[in-house]
Scaffold this motif. Structure first.
Motif, PDB file in Angstrom:
ATOM      1  N   LEU A  97     -55.284 -33.936  14.624  1.00 18.02           N
ATOM      2  CA  LEU A  97     -55.554 -34.177  12.552  1.00 18.02           C
ATOM      3  C   LEU A  97     -55.943 -33.551  12.632  1.00 18.02           C
ATOM      4  O   LEU A  97     -56.550 -33.073  10.897  1.00 18.02           O
ATOM      5  CB  LEU A  97     -56.196 -35.294  13.261  1.00 18.02           C
ATOM      6  CG  LEU A  97     -55.402 -36.388  12.528  1.00 18.02           C
ATOM      7  CD1 LEU A  97     -54.787 -36.295  12.018  1.00 18.02           C
ATOM      8  CD2 LEU A  97     -56.230 -37.761  12.555  1.00 18.02           C
TER       9      LEU A  97
ATOM     10  N   ASN B 126     -53.179 -35.917   8.087  1.00 19.53           N
ATOM     11  CA  ASN B 126     -51.690 -36.400   8.072  1.00 19.53           C
ATOM     12  C   ASN B 126     -51.655 -37.802   9.101  1.00 19.53           C
ATOM     13  O   ASN B 126     -52.088 -37.623  10.063  1.00 19.53           O
ATOM     14  CB  ASN B 126     -51.259 -35.514   8.760  1.00 19.53           C
ATOM     15  CG  ASN B 126     -49.739 -35.299   9.401  1.00 19.53           C
ATOM     16  OD1 ASN B 126     -49.233 -35.942   8.820  1.00 19.53           O
ATOM     17  ND2 ASN B 126     -49.498 -34.193  10.366  1.00 19.53           N
TER      18      ASN B 126
ATOM     19  N   HIS C 108     -49.077 -38.039  12.305  1.00 21.62           N
ATOM     20  CA  HIS C 108     -50.095 -37.373  13.207  1.00 21.62           C
ATOM     21  C   HIS C 108     -49.075 -38.679  14.217  1.00 21.62           C
ATOM     22  O   HIS C 108     -48.565 -38.019  15.581  1.00 21.62           O
ATOM     23  CB  HIS C 108     -51.027 -37.185  12.938  1.00 21.62           C
ATOM     24  CG  HIS C 108     -51.071 -36.150  14.289  1.00 21.62           C
ATOM     25  ND1 HIS C 108     -51.826 -35.087  14.404  1.00 21.62           N
ATOM     26  CD2 HIS C 108     -52.167 -36.706  15.289  1.00 21.62           C
ATOM     27  CE1 HIS C 108     -51.423 -34.599  15.320  1.00 21.62           C
ATOM     28  NE2 HIS C 108     -52.338 -35.435  16.581  1.00 21.62           N
TER      29      HIS C 108
ATOM     30  N   SER D  81     -50.245 -28.525  15.710  1.00 26.32           N
ATOM     31  CA  SER D  81     -50.906 -30.109  15.830  1.00 26.32           C
ATOM     32  C   SER D  81     -49.663 -30.704  16.605  1.00 26.32           C
ATOM     33  O   SER D  81     -50.199 -31.973  17.285  1.00 26.32           O
ATOM     34  CB  SER D  81     -50.993 -30.310  14.663  1.00 26.32           C
ATOM     35  OG  SER D  81     -50.818 -30.834  14.042  1.00 26.32           O
TER      36      SER D  81
ATOM     37  N   ALA E 153     -50.066 -33.196  19.970  1.00 28.58           N
ATOM     38  CA  ALA E 153     -49.808 -34.931  20.144  1.00 28.58           C
ATOM     39  C   ALA E 153     -48.846 -35.258  20.547  1.00 28.58           C
ATOM     40  O   ALA E 153     -48.790 -36.797  21.047  1.00 28.58           O
ATOM     41  CB  ALA E 153     -49.427 -35.107  18.313  1.00 28.58           C
TER      42      ALA E 153
END
Lengths: 291, 372
Positions: free
Chosen positions: A28, A39, A42, A199, A203
């Protein structure tokens, strides 16, 4: 369980929860750092990462866990890129509110899509539950050990990439000033794509670890995202070490708090900390740089 | 001219007579604000199957006075806010006089005042929370209240020799209501509650809550939990080496919970409103379900949903297709009615007057009836 190990186990529980928050918060904070917006989709990268693994472990693929992780993370990275390409790139220069609303819309879309493909029911990867190994009076399972180890590896890897590589340098330049970076000859497109892939993969890793530890559910991402967001704010937006510390702080505070006040207020603890931090450092939401 | 007048009169009379005939063909619409997506869609799909089965049967026998029943499903997305939206839509757009309400006591209780204000009948087939129908006289349920379950759970704990227990419960209307009913009855029977731990739904991490409950190694812990939450909790307790006898309520009694928790759920015991399965009503229902859907795994609370359709249909037949008619006819329609889930007579709070409770246990990965 005697009282020392009772408290130690609580701290361990806090660290476990904190590691998960930190993994989410890092992704994030990375996107925030480079593209300067939160975002909110996410959480769906987290959830899709876990479901991608489920996809490759189930028929017709039937891959073992260690093999299935690779295509699952690759697909999660692609999903991150697809998100940017289809939604965020066309509105790159729009104001923050537009980006925020777009991210929320995307979040709902991706959650419903997961529900469409896999249904709303809760699923598991189907591993047998194994009692944790006892170690100094503490119980730790393999998955939990993996959570801690993988979080540390991710933090170090992302740190090295961000601060020791050329790509990281250009990402940081980008986050300071997009136009200036471009004029200086930095390949901004490449840096932005790299930020999305990293990213999304973070995640995905977090989502897979969370699902291995608990279950898969279309709402698993969104349920933890708000805590990750709090962790990001506590650590200072765009700050990787801050994301780790913020995540751990929330995890520990929540779990230790449970021993003394009603667990019904568990979420409250995280948000009280977040509000206090925001009061002390209001520039975080005003969008000015924290450093 | 005269001929024409007669013709007009005749046409008019026929037209007049024809109106009810046209009307009769119009379906009787019943609203259903169900969880078709969101966290408890696990349940919603099963309810829908059983509702559809009952509707199909009634329609095959000619419907209600020749009019077919049609269910207008509206997705309530498993959260109170969207439940209210769904119920409002059914009332204002579809203009139905009677609605099958959302599952989940908190969801149902959010919609009950809306139905009451608009004078539309709202029924629940799985709401067990103590004050579920308190919003007013348009709110009914065919599922027994936890006022009845609490004492059964307390009796079970005492009967198994557990005189001191910590109580964990999911922090919503259902959990709180059952917790209170249990604690009151348990104390009256001489039991001591050592700790009370409320926790939120939909969490992924309950480790420290479990640790707190297990402080002092209690031989039994009462945990009023759901399918998903229960699965995560039993798993995490197992991993942390917590060995205790779990005592649960009805909401965790689902094959899905055992599937998710694996061997960590082994030995979990709980109470549930039991439906005697040896009645001819139950057998007929089971056979019809199997014929329509090809499997005999009756969804949790599916039998109550099935009964709800029949009771409502009887009330519409008796009182007419208006909200007031249905409301007034419901108690009489249900009185002495022997459905799949037993006698559906209402008490003064528009909840079932009678309920039997059984005890379930997870044994070899299956949910069975517990035999002492």
């Amino acid at each position: 369980m005697d009282s020392i190990s009772y408290y130690l186990q609580t701290i361990l529980n806090g660290i476990l929860a904190g590691c998960i928050y930190a993994l989410f918060a890092m992704g994030l904070t990375l996107i925030y750092g480079v593209l300067n917006f939160v975002n909110f989709a996410h959480g769906e990268l987290i959830m899709w990462g876990a479901y991608f693994l489920f996809l490759f472990m189930a028929e017709p693929f039937g891959l073992p866990l260690y093999v299935a992780i690779i295509p699952a993370l690759a697909l999660t990275g692609c999903l991150g890129l697809a998100m940017d390409y289809s939604v965020f790139r066309p509105i790159r220069r729009a104001n923050r509110l537009t980006l925020l609303i777009a991210a929320m819309g995307l979040s709902v879309l991706l959650r419903n899509a997961a529900q469409f493909f896999w249904g709303a029911e809760v699923r598991t990867y189907g591993f047998e539950v194994i009692a944790g190994t006892q170690f100094l009076g503490l119980y730790l399972t393999t998955t939990q050990f993996a959570i801690i180890a993988v979080t540390l590896i991710c933090v170090v890897a992302v740190y090295l990439l961000f601060f020791k590589s050329r790509l990281g340098k250009s990402m940081r330049a980008l986050s300071d000033n997009l136009d200036l970076a471009r004029i200086s000859g930095i390949d901004t497109k490449r840096s932005i794509l790299a930020a999305w892939v990293i990213s999304a993969v973070l995640a995905g890793i977090g989502g897979i670890l969370l699902a291995l530890d608990t279950n898969l559910h279309p709402e698993m991402g969104i349920a933890n995202l708000i805590k990750a967001f709090a962790a990001t704010l506590i650590g200072g937006v765009g700050n990787l070490w801050g994301a780790l510390l913020g995540g751990l702080l929330i995890g520990l505070a929540e779990n230790i708090g449970v021993l003394f006040i009603s667990p019904g207020y568990k979420d409250g603890i995280a948000f009280v900390i977040m509000v206090l931090i925001l009061l002390a450092r209001p520039y975080v939401i005003l969008g000015e740089r924290s450093d | 001219m005269k001929k024409l007048a007669v013709l007009v009169a005749v046409v008019a009379i026929f037209a007049f007579l024809a109106v009810p005939a046209v009307r009769a063909a119009e379906p009787i619409k019943i609203g259903a604000a169900f969880a078709l997506s969101g966290s408890i869609a696990v349940y919603g799909e099963g309810f829908k199957k059983c509702i559809d089965l009952a509707v199909e049967e009634i329609n095959a026998k000619g419907g209600i006075k020749g009019r077919k029943i049609e269910i207008v499903y509206e997705d309530n997305k498993s959260n109170p806010k969207d439940c209210v939206t769904a119920v409002r839509k059914l009332i204002t757009v579809d203009k139905v006089p009677v609605i099958f309400g959302p599952a989940g006591s908190s969801n149902f209780m959010a919609t009950a005042p809306v139905a009451q204000e608009n004078k539309v009948v709202l029924l629940s087939a799985q709401g067990a929370a103590v004050g579920l129908t308190k919003a007013g006289d348009y709110i009914f349920r065919v599922f027994p209240s936890d006022t009845l379950q609490g004492p059964h759970l307390a009796k079970l704990a005492i009967g198994m020799g557990y005189k001191k227990v910590p109580v964990m419960y999911v922090n919503n209307d259902w959990g709180l209501g059952l917790k209170n009913a249990f604690v009151d009855a348990y104390k009256k029977m001489g039991g001591t509650v050592t700790d009370i731990i409320a926790y939120d739904e939909k969490k992924t991490d309950y480790r420290t809550e479990l640790l707190r409950a297990s402080k002092g190694n209690p031989p039994a812990i009462v945990n009023l939990t759901y399918i998903n939450e229960g699965a995560v909790q039993f798993k995490q307790a197992f991993e942390m080496g917590i060995k205790t006898q779990w005592l649960c309520g009805s909401a965790a009694r689902a094959p899905k919970m055992v599937e998710l928790a694996g061997k960590a759920a082994e030995g979990v015991i709980g109470t549930y409103p039991s439906v005697p399965q040896n009645t001819k009503q139950y057998q007929a229902f089971k056979d019809a379900y199997k014929k329509k859907y090809g499997d005999d795994k009756i969804p949790i609370f599916g039998d109550y949903n099935y009964d709800m359709v029949y009771v409502t249909a009887k009330a519409i037949e008796k009182g007419g297709y208006t909200a007031d008619g249905i409301r007034k006819a419901l108690p009489a329609a249900a009185k002495g009615y022997k459905g799949v889930t037993g006698d559906k007579t209402f008490d003064n709070e528009r909840s079932p007057k009678f309920a039997e409770y059984g005890i379930w246990i997870v044994k070899d990965g299956k949910i069975e009836d517990y035999k002492k």
